[in-house]
Design an enzyme around this catalytic site. Structure first.
Site, short mmCIF file in Angstrom:
data_model
loop_
_atom_site.label_atom_id
_atom_site.label_comp_id
_atom_site.label_asym_id
_atom_site.label_seq_id
_atom_site.Cartn_x
_atom_site.Cartn_y
_atom_site.Cartn_z
N ARG A 70 0.81 -1.22 0.00
CA ARG A 70 0.00 0.00 0.00
C ARG A 70 0.84 1.27 0.00
O ARG A 70 0.36 2.32 -0.41
CB ARG A 70 -0.98 -0.02 1.16
CG ARG A 70 -2.06 -1.06 0.97
CD ARG A 70 -3.09 -0.99 2.11
NE ARG A 70 -3.95 -2.14 2.05
CZ ARG A 70 -3.85 -3.20 2.84
NH1 ARG A 70 -2.90 -3.26 3.75
NH2 ARG A 70 -4.69 -4.20 2.73
N GLU A 107 5.45 -11.20 13.43
CA GLU A 107 4.87 -11.77 14.64
C GLU A 107 4.99 -13.29 14.67
O GLU A 107 5.27 -13.89 15.70
CB GLU A 107 3.39 -11.39 14.77
CG GLU A 107 3.14 -9.90 15.00
CD GLU A 107 3.11 -9.08 13.71
OE1 GLU A 107 2.04 -8.78 13.20
OE2 GLU A 107 4.21 -8.76 13.22
#
Length: 181
Positions: A70, A107
């Site tokens: 993005r 993560e």
């Protein structure tokens, strides 16, 4: 008629952000910037915010580094407002030529970012741009990768920041976010 400030425009822009509960997993509230791009008024508002912020950065950066994916939507707009080039920071295997790369930990996984080396023949002051700052892992890795090329990342810019995730704490340069959740 008085001109609106970046803060006023950012508040208006926030109304264009859509939220999707339980996406992509149960318990996650996904904030989607694409609705801004799906609406001409929202896109114009975003463009105006970037243009106003470019005035504050004028002369302080030589290049915009846009993060996949993005950030690619935002980087060219900001680069045009700053009258500087923009370069992509991509996932491994997407850029031709000689690349510098950096493996980093997400993560739950590892990933690799790359940037083309030849775009940084001269040391440049870099603005890194992306749509969202969450945990800060990708932004931190991009900054390290760019600095490893001999460039100097001087500022990070995101449209939205998920403050509860404290990603900003991982970033050792100034971070500007227009919308905070």
């Amino acid at each position: 008629m008085a001109l609106s400030s970046i803060e006023e425009d950012s508040l208006a822009l926030k109304s264009y952000i859509k939220s999707y509960p339980d996406f992509p997993l149960p318990g996650i509230l996904f904030r989607d910037i694409f609705n801004v791009f799906n609406n001409v008024d929202g896109l114009q508002l975003l463009n105006n915010i970037l243009k106003k912020y470019a005035v504050e950065l004028c002369g302080k950066v030589d290049c915009v580094a846009m993060l996949e994916a993005r950030g690619f939507l935002l980087g060219p707009l900001m680069a045009l407002h700053l009258n500087v080039p923009c370069v992509p920071v991509r996932k491994k295997g997407k850029l031709p030529g000689k690349v510098a790369q950096l493996e980093y930990t997400l993560e739950y996984a590892k990933d690799i970012l790359e940037v083309q080396i030849e775009v940084f023949k001269e040391k440049k002051r870099i603005l890194v741009i992306d749509d969202l700052l969450a945990t800060g892992g990708t932004l931190q890795a991009a900054i390290q990768l760019l600095n490893n090329t001999g460039a100097k990342v001087v500022q990070a810019l995101v449209i939205m920041e998920l403050c509860d995730l404290e990603g900003r704490k991982k970033i050792d340069i100034p971070v500007k976010s227009f919308i905070q959740y």
